[in-house]
Design an enzyme around this catalytic site. Structure first.
Site, PDB file in Angstrom:
ATOM      1  N   GLU A  59      36.696  50.014  42.490  1.00  0.00           N
ATOM      2  CA  GLU A  59      35.677  49.016  42.806  1.00  0.00           C
ATOM      3  C   GLU A  59      35.643  48.680  44.298  1.00  0.00           C
ATOM      4  OE1 GLU A  59      35.648  46.392  38.713  1.00  0.00           O
ATOM      5  OE2 GLU A  59      36.856  45.706  40.397  1.00  0.00           O
ATOM      6  N   LYS A  61      36.792  44.542  49.741  1.00  0.00           N
ATOM      7  CA  LYS A  61      38.066  45.034  49.230  1.00  0.00           C
ATOM      8  C   LYS A  61      37.817  46.284  48.410  1.00  0.00           C
ATOM      9  CE  LYS A  61      40.540  42.813  45.866  1.00  0.00           C
ATOM     10  NZ  LYS A  61      41.525  41.849  45.304  1.00  0.00           N
ATOM     11  N   ALA A  71      53.949  41.420  37.627  1.00  0.00           N
ATOM     12  CA  ALA A  71      53.917  41.385  39.093  1.00  0.00           C
ATOM     13  C   ALA A  71      53.379  40.070  39.659  1.00  0.00           C
ATOM     14  CB  ALA A  71      53.095  42.556  39.629  1.00  0.00           C
ATOM     15  N   GLY A  99      44.962  36.552  33.065  1.00  0.00           N
ATOM     16  CA  GLY A  99      45.059  37.931  32.577  1.00  0.00           C
ATOM     17  C   GLY A  99      43.781  38.500  31.985  1.00  0.00           C
ATOM     18  N   GLY A 100      42.891  37.641  31.504  1.00  0.00           N
ATOM     19  CA  GLY A 100      41.611  38.154  30.997  1.00  0.00           C
ATOM     20  C   GLY A 100      40.721  38.420  32.197  1.00  0.00           C
ATOM     21  N   ASP A 101      40.664  39.667  32.630  1.00  0.00           N
ATOM     22  CA  ASP A 101      39.960  39.916  33.889  1.00  0.00           C
ATOM     23  C   ASP A 101      39.104  41.172  33.852  1.00  0.00           C
ATOM     24  OD1 ASP A 101      41.881  41.812  33.837  1.00  0.00           O
ATOM     25  OD2 ASP A 101      42.717  41.372  35.794  1.00  0.00           O
ATOM     26  N   VAL A 117      38.927  35.295  37.119  1.00  0.00           N
ATOM     27  CA  VAL A 117      38.845  36.766  37.112  1.00  0.00           C
ATOM     28  C   VAL A 117      39.021  37.360  38.508  1.00  0.00           C
ATOM     29  CG1 VAL A 117      37.415  36.830  35.048  1.00  0.00           C
ATOM     30  CG2 VAL A 117      36.308  36.769  37.293  1.00  0.00           C
TER      31      VAL A 117
END
Lengths: 350, 350
Positions: free
Chosen positions: B66, B79, B149, B235-237, B303
């Protein structure tokens, strides 16, 4: 503070401007233009399998910054490129660029490189590769209209790929012509500075237009263009910027890279949206016809496309190791345990 | 072959992984998390002026690459980030990233930096900045569910910004909990490894979920969540990846970064498209209310958004010079005469 040595996977080869110039001289500019054209032609032949994302542009009052990504399913590439016409007055480049190639399977970058010089090379290689297929047989004289940064690259690529012998230079600014003529001395071309655009087109079978005019200009008028020529139109490359009189377009068979982009940015923005054009990759694969007779005017309406940058990135990736023209950048964090990024950071401060 | 010295304008500061770790230790990880949170909060407060381009994704069978661009009209940032869940098995990072900041006025890049470590820092800084505004008063205990991490960065950011005293760790893999507990020793937090998710939530006013489950999982069930807590759901991303039972979402007041993106990638992909959510920047500017009573469950469905990366790039740009944590990359071709790119290349071979 320790200096942990990054693993191989964390290192990305980087080709600086200085390295790119060394690479050009290591390979030789004409062999490099031929090599780039081979890579570009190979990618045009497998055009359909590419992920052709439109470029992502961020506009401001004074310019644009674009990201041009594409992928063939194995490699992913993108180019960062800006366009700021007013930069020249401030002693800066109008266009600067860099690019990246990554491995689709892991997402890890495998090459970061300057692309200002590389874009000049790939643009010229693309033009010459297309002219090799579309220009009339025996074409050996080119009118080079617009003698800016792209003009010498175009001339040498046409020599290397199409057997060009004579280039006839013209620019509205005589200093630009002087510069191009000086740079092209001793490189095996007969270089003829001309006093007018008309003069430069005398006897030319290939006409390349690459001027910096920012608006819809008419660099070529209809009566200047005879039958049977190949026109390589490079300079019309953004909305509101064209170089050819519409009547020329109506007399030509028009070949483009990617119609969705060319209809917005190319010469054909002057035509109806459904005006017939041929996608050049189809000429290479036999799906469409190229030049079919001697009196036909062929026009390559080139705006530059992400796949050409992708080919150039592949070429550089495949050739820097022999030449040693790169350094390794510690770009990617690569902890021994992928979940232990924090531990890696912490240990670096021990 | 000559080695022409590039002009200042051709050089772009580059922050390697090693330099980023040096920068973290030069500033100190907690002061850096606080500084990053300040920059992110400042940018959230001027949210409306940003050019909010959607991220540009290139998907393959095994992952995604991305590009995430944004601009505030003065600076432009993007990014590059990949997501390859299968990488871990091959000893590679699931996510690696780098980023670039450029000057909108000239289009010239002004910073290139690793962003794997920087993204971990900005994600934690964002979570803690939001929790500072939404968590119940006096919150000093956090359940940290998922000890990968991101977990240590989250814990330290909550300590630095919200006064966290105790972190209660749980992960389905006890080795991950061991790793996080070991890394957090001696950093001023009371660290409590737990045997179950329920245990980790005992007495916690902040609940952070950051697991690596790839599918719609239910890390938190409805009966586990008491009233008055703040849930920080990290974590839901991505599409098809969530951590919370839908019933929890229905009991919560939900705060998001950018609804258009969160409805596709966040926990709220489980809800109707018109389920009410609050854009968090509006809490900071007073346009919307944050926490209004002690029994309310607040949920930050995070997110990650390009503006947070932009803030992090600005922070790094502003702090590397004091610390000397960069090298200059010869990334941009800069001929004395902008039209004489060919001459520059030619002279390099003389």
């Amino acid at each position: 503070m320790t200096n942990p040595i990054p693993s191989d996977k964390a290192l990305v080869p980087f080709v600086s401007v200085d390295h790119m110039m060394k690479l050009v001289h290591h390979i030789g500019i004409e062999p490099m233009l031929i090599g780039l054209a081979d890579y570009i032609e190979a990618d045009f032949k497998r055009w359909e399998l590419f992920d052709k994302t439109p470029r992502v542009a961020s506009h401001s009052d004074v310019g644009v910054i674009e990201l041009m990504p594409t992928s063939d399913g194995e490699a992913y590439g993108f180019k960062y490129v800006n366009g700021h016409p007013k930069n020249t007055k401030e002693g800066l480049q109008t266009v600067t660029a860099f690019g990246l190639l990554a491995d689709v399977d892991t997402g890890y970058p495998v090459l970061l490189t300057e692309m200002t010089i590389l874009t000049a090379l790939r643009t010229a290689a693309t033009s010459a590769m297309v002219a090799k297929h579309l220009a009339p047989k025996g074409a050996d004289t080119m009118a080079m209209i617009g003698n800016g940064a792209q003009s010498e690259f175009q001339s040498l690529a046409m020599k290397a790929l199409c057997g060009l012998k004579t280039v006839q230079l013209w620019d509205s600014d005589p200093k630009a012509t002087e510069k191009a003529a000086r740079n092209l001395q001793g490189l095996g071309l007969n270089v003829v500075p001309c006093a007018s655009a008309e003069d430069s087109m005398e006897g030319a079978q290939i006409i390349t237009t690459c001027t910096a005019d920012k608006q819809c200009a008419t660099i070529l008028t209809d009566n200047m263009v005879g039958e049977g020529v190949h026109i390589n139109a490079i300079g019309g490359d953004c909305p509101g910027k064209t170089e050819l009189a519409p009547a020329i377009l109506h007399r030509s068979d028009i070949f483009v890279e990617y119609p969705e982009q060319t209809r917005i940015e190319g010469e054909i923005q002057q035509l109806d949206d459904d005006h017939p054009v041929t996608e050049f990759w189809q000429v290479l694969t036999g799906k469409a016809k190229g030049r079919t007779d001697d009196r036909q005017i062929t026009l390559f309406d080139s705006v530059g496309f992400a796949i050409e940058d992708f080919s150039a990135l592949r070429y550089v990736r495949d050739h820097i190791h022999d030449a040693g023209c790169f350094i390794e950048l510690d770009l990617l964090a690569d902890p021994d345990d992928p979940r232990d990024l924090f531990g890696m950071v912490q240990r670096a401060g021990a």
